[in-house]
Write an enzyme that holds these catalytic residues in place. Structure first.
Site, PDB file in Angstrom:
ATOM      1  N   ASP A  13      -7.377  -1.812  -0.071  1.00 26.55           N
ATOM      2  CA  ASP A  13      -6.484  -2.817   0.457  1.00 26.55           C
ATOM      3  C   ASP A  13      -7.262  -4.170   0.485  1.00 26.55           C
ATOM      4  O   ASP A  13      -8.262  -4.120   1.428  1.00 26.55           O
ATOM      5  CB  ASP A  13      -6.025  -2.342   1.815  1.00 26.55           C
ATOM      6  CG  ASP A  13      -4.802  -3.119   2.569  1.00 26.55           C
ATOM      7  OD1 ASP A  13      -4.786  -4.334   2.290  1.00 26.55           O
ATOM      8  OD2 ASP A  13      -3.981  -2.671   3.206  1.00 26.55           O
ATOM      9  N   ASP A  29      -3.112   3.410   7.752  1.00 27.95           N
ATOM     10  CA  ASP A  29      -1.886   3.718   7.060  1.00 27.95           C
ATOM     11  C   ASP A  29      -1.463   5.039   7.292  1.00 27.95           C
ATOM     12  O   ASP A  29      -1.417   5.936   5.991  1.00 27.95           O
ATOM     13  CB  ASP A  29      -2.186   3.173   5.511  1.00 27.95           C
ATOM     14  CG  ASP A  29      -2.326   1.663   5.463  1.00 27.95           C
ATOM     15  OD1 ASP A  29      -1.778   0.880   6.190  1.00 27.95           O
ATOM     16  OD2 ASP A  29      -2.507   1.277   4.337  1.00 27.95           O
ATOM     17  N   GLU A  86      -2.138  -5.062  -1.862  1.00 29.43           N
ATOM     18  CA  GLU A  86      -1.554  -6.001  -0.764  1.00 29.43           C
ATOM     19  C   GLU A  86      -2.510  -7.416  -1.194  1.00 29.43           C
ATOM     20  O   GLU A  86      -2.298  -8.028  -0.163  1.00 29.43           O
ATOM     21  CB  GLU A  86      -2.456  -5.416   0.590  1.00 29.43           C
ATOM     22  CG  GLU A  86      -1.827  -4.289   0.800  1.00 29.43           C
ATOM     23  CD  GLU A  86      -0.258  -4.420   1.810  1.00 29.43           C
ATOM     24  OE1 GLU A  86       0.309  -5.438   1.827  1.00 29.43           O
ATOM     25  OE2 GLU A  86       0.357  -3.289   2.128  1.00 29.43           O
ATOM     26  N   HIS A 112       4.120   0.882   4.241  1.00 35.92           N
ATOM     27  CA  HIS A 112       2.905   0.822   3.664  1.00 35.92           C
ATOM     28  C   HIS A 112       1.932   1.041   4.908  1.00 35.92           C
ATOM     29  O   HIS A 112       0.716   1.305   4.538  1.00 35.92           O
ATOM     30  CB  HIS A 112       2.595  -0.643   3.432  1.00 35.92           C
ATOM     31  CG  HIS A 112       2.490  -1.682   4.377  1.00 35.92           C
ATOM     32  ND1 HIS A 112       1.761  -2.923   4.308  1.00 35.92           N
ATOM     33  CD2 HIS A 112       2.891  -1.674   5.534  1.00 35.92           C
ATOM     34  CE1 HIS A 112       1.797  -3.477   5.338  1.00 35.92           C
ATOM     35  NE2 HIS A 112       2.589  -2.925   6.113  1.00 35.92           N
ATOM     36  N   ASP A 120      -9.720  -0.495   4.126  1.00 34.80           N
ATOM     37  CA  ASP A 120      -8.727  -1.277   4.650  1.00 34.80           C
ATOM     38  C   ASP A 120      -9.203  -1.506   6.006  1.00 34.80           C
ATOM     39  O   ASP A 120      -9.863  -1.019   6.691  1.00 34.80           O
ATOM     40  CB  ASP A 120      -7.675   0.004   4.582  1.00 34.80           C
ATOM     41  CG  ASP A 120      -6.160  -0.595   4.604  1.00 34.80           C
ATOM     42  OD1 ASP A 120      -6.197  -1.507   5.415  1.00 34.80           O
ATOM     43  OD2 ASP A 120      -5.205   0.115   3.959  1.00 34.80           O
ATOM     44  N   ASP A 161      -6.794  -6.536   2.325  1.00 40.76           N
ATOM     45  CA  ASP A 161      -6.974  -6.896   3.679  1.00 40.76           C
ATOM     46  C   ASP A 161      -8.249  -6.360   4.451  1.00 40.76           C
ATOM     47  O   ASP A 161      -8.623  -6.503   5.565  1.00 40.76           O
ATOM     48  CB  ASP A 161      -5.691  -6.700   4.548  1.00 40.76           C
ATOM     49  CG  ASP A 161      -5.224  -5.180   5.031  1.00 40.76           C
ATOM     50  OD1 ASP A 161      -6.092  -4.492   5.145  1.00 40.76           O
ATOM     51  OD2 ASP A 161      -4.072  -5.158   5.195  1.00 40.76           O
ATOM     52  N   HIS A 203       0.646  -1.104  -0.036  1.00 39.58           N
ATOM     53  CA  HIS A 203      -0.010   0.044   0.077  1.00 39.58           C
ATOM     54  C   HIS A 203       0.756   1.206  -0.100  1.00 39.58           C
ATOM     55  O   HIS A 203       0.282   2.471  -0.121  1.00 39.58           O
ATOM     56  CB  HIS A 203      -1.118  -0.106   1.162  1.00 39.58           C
ATOM     57  CG  HIS A 203      -2.312   0.649   0.820  1.00 39.58           C
ATOM     58  ND1 HIS A 203      -3.504   0.265   1.653  1.00 39.58           N
ATOM     59  CD2 HIS A 203      -2.713   1.170  -0.296  1.00 39.58           C
ATOM     60  CE1 HIS A 203      -4.475   1.052   0.965  1.00 39.58           C
ATOM     61  NE2 HIS A 203      -4.036   1.572  -0.195  1.00 39.58           N
ATOM     62  N   HIS A 220      -6.569  -1.288   8.134  1.00 39.20           N
ATOM     63  CA  HIS A 220      -5.686  -0.288   8.666  1.00 39.20           C
ATOM     64  C   HIS A 220      -5.795   0.874   8.277  1.00 39.20           C
ATOM     65  O   HIS A 220      -6.466   1.327   7.321  1.00 39.20           O
ATOM     66  CB  HIS A 220      -4.249  -0.803   8.347  1.00 39.20           C
ATOM     67  CG  HIS A 220      -3.901  -2.404   8.608  1.00 39.20           C
ATOM     68  ND1 HIS A 220      -4.190  -3.187   7.558  1.00 39.20           N
ATOM     69  CD2 HIS A 220      -3.510  -2.963   9.761  1.00 39.20           C
ATOM     70  CE1 HIS A 220      -3.980  -4.318   7.955  1.00 39.20           C
ATOM     71  NE2 HIS A 220      -3.609  -4.187   9.408  1.00 39.20           N
TER      72      HIS A 220
END
Ligand SMILES: NC(=[NH2+])NCCC[C@H](N)C(=O)O
Ligand SMILES: [Mn+2]
Ligand SMILES: [Mn+2]
Length: 341
Positions: free
Chosen positions: A265, A157, A310, A170, A153, A267, A129, A155
């Protein structure tokens, strides 16, 4: 069905390309997908995420887009991302591979900027990312600070070099993009390889998150401090994905009159749906919730750029890989207007 209407005039059905051109409010060449493959893994420690774009293309990503009526314009020289790694790239503070990440993102920025400037739908396949630093510099170079960002995401980031515990870039792209990083005092390119990123090219009130569930303590402080809107998995559970996407778009783009860049992302999806990724977090979006986000943004006609990042084909068994690559491809197709009916 007869091609003739009741006035006896031959009415040809609009082509897919015409339909798409009408659907995208900001693209003068919206029937062309400007695809940038970024085989890059320098923003985090696990090998294999650099094979994400190749695997998605091997799975048929580009043929699928052509099948939807898009012309595909592929950025040249994707192998350069693998070979541009500097011979020496010592950490700067905690940050790992800073020069390599900077060089790659800078090249991504140029390739995405070219697609956006040509009025194409910019599709970037990662890679980790950290490359979003490049995609967002590229899209804002053309759309300016009108650009709205939907960051999907697990996360946030948004770590700065000061707050990052991992040193993995990332986890940091948004801090640079939003201008939250202290400029390394008096530093030139050597001390601050990211001096080229226009700090604040995305406005904090034009960023919205969906899917968060693993946010570092310092990141929570940053989100609060800057009043950044975020819909966590708690919000998805509470309101349902339909309402969450509507609220997210209302926040950044109430009149649906501004261009939108989605940075997805993989994830964000639950690991049961997208297992082959470097930092999986349980309790994520279902298959449908992930696709719904893409479909709902596509329906606004505001999408101008999409990142799909990712996907790490090296993690897990062949079935995990197949499943994750397939879901990456279908998220891209839905974002670009594939409909269930
Ligand atoms: N793009 C990602 N998967 N980012 C994960 C970041 C995890 C953690 N917050 C970090 O900064 O290291
Ligand atoms: Mn993530
Ligand atoms: Mn991410």
């Amino acid at each position: 069905m007869s091609p003739h209407n009741n006035r006896g005039i031959t009415a040809s059905a609009p082509s897919d390309a015409q339909l798409m051109a009408e659907r995208s409010k900001f693209l003068k060449n919206g029937a062309t997908a400007g695809v940038t493959c970024v085989p890059f893994s320098g923003g985090q420690p696990k090998g294999g995420v650099d094979d994400g774009p190749v695997e998605m293309v091997r799975f048929g990503m580009l043929d699928q887009l052509q099948g939807m009526g898009y012309a595909v314009e592929l950025s040249p020289g994707m192998d350069k991302y693998r070979t541009m790694k500097p011979a020496s790239d010592p950490a700067i503070g905690v940050l790992k591979n800073p020069r390599y990440v900077s060089l790659a993102a800078r090249r991504v920025a140029e390739q995405v900027r070219e697609h956006c400037a040509a009025g194409r739908m910019a599709v970037t396949l990662g890679g980790d990312h950290s490359i979003a630093m490049g995609t967002l510099v590229g899209s804002t170079a053309v759309y300016g600070d009108d650009l709205c960002v939907v960051w999907v995401d697990a996360h946030a980031d948004i770590n700065t070099p000061e707050t990052s515990e991992s040193g993995n870039l990332h986890g940091c792209p948004l801090a640079y993009i939003l201008g939250l990083c202290e400029p390394a005092a008096g530093a030139g390119e050597e001390e601050d390889p990211f001096a080229w990123v226009p700090a604040g090219c995305v406005r904090t009130d034009r960023l919205v998150y969906i899917g968060l569930r693993d946010v570092d303590a310092a990141e929570k402080t940053l989100l609060r401090k800057h009043g950044i809107k975020a819909f966590s998995m708690h919000d998805v559970d509470k309101h349902g994905i339909g309402r969450v996407v509507e609220m997210a778009l209302d926040h950044v783009n109430r009149d649906r009159s501004l261009p939108v860049h989605v940075s997805f992302d993989v994830d964000a999806l639950d690991p049961s749906v997208a297992p082959a990724t470097g930092t999986p977090v349980r309790g994520g979006l279902t298959f449908r919730e992930g696709h719904y986000i893409c479909e709902a943004v596509a329906e606004t006609g505001c999408l101008v750029a999409l990142d799909l990042v990712e996907v790490n084909p090296a993690l897990g068994d062949p079935e995990s890989l197949r499943q994750t690559v397939a879901v990456g491809c279908s998220l891209v197709r839905c974002s670009l207007g594939e409909r269930l009916l």
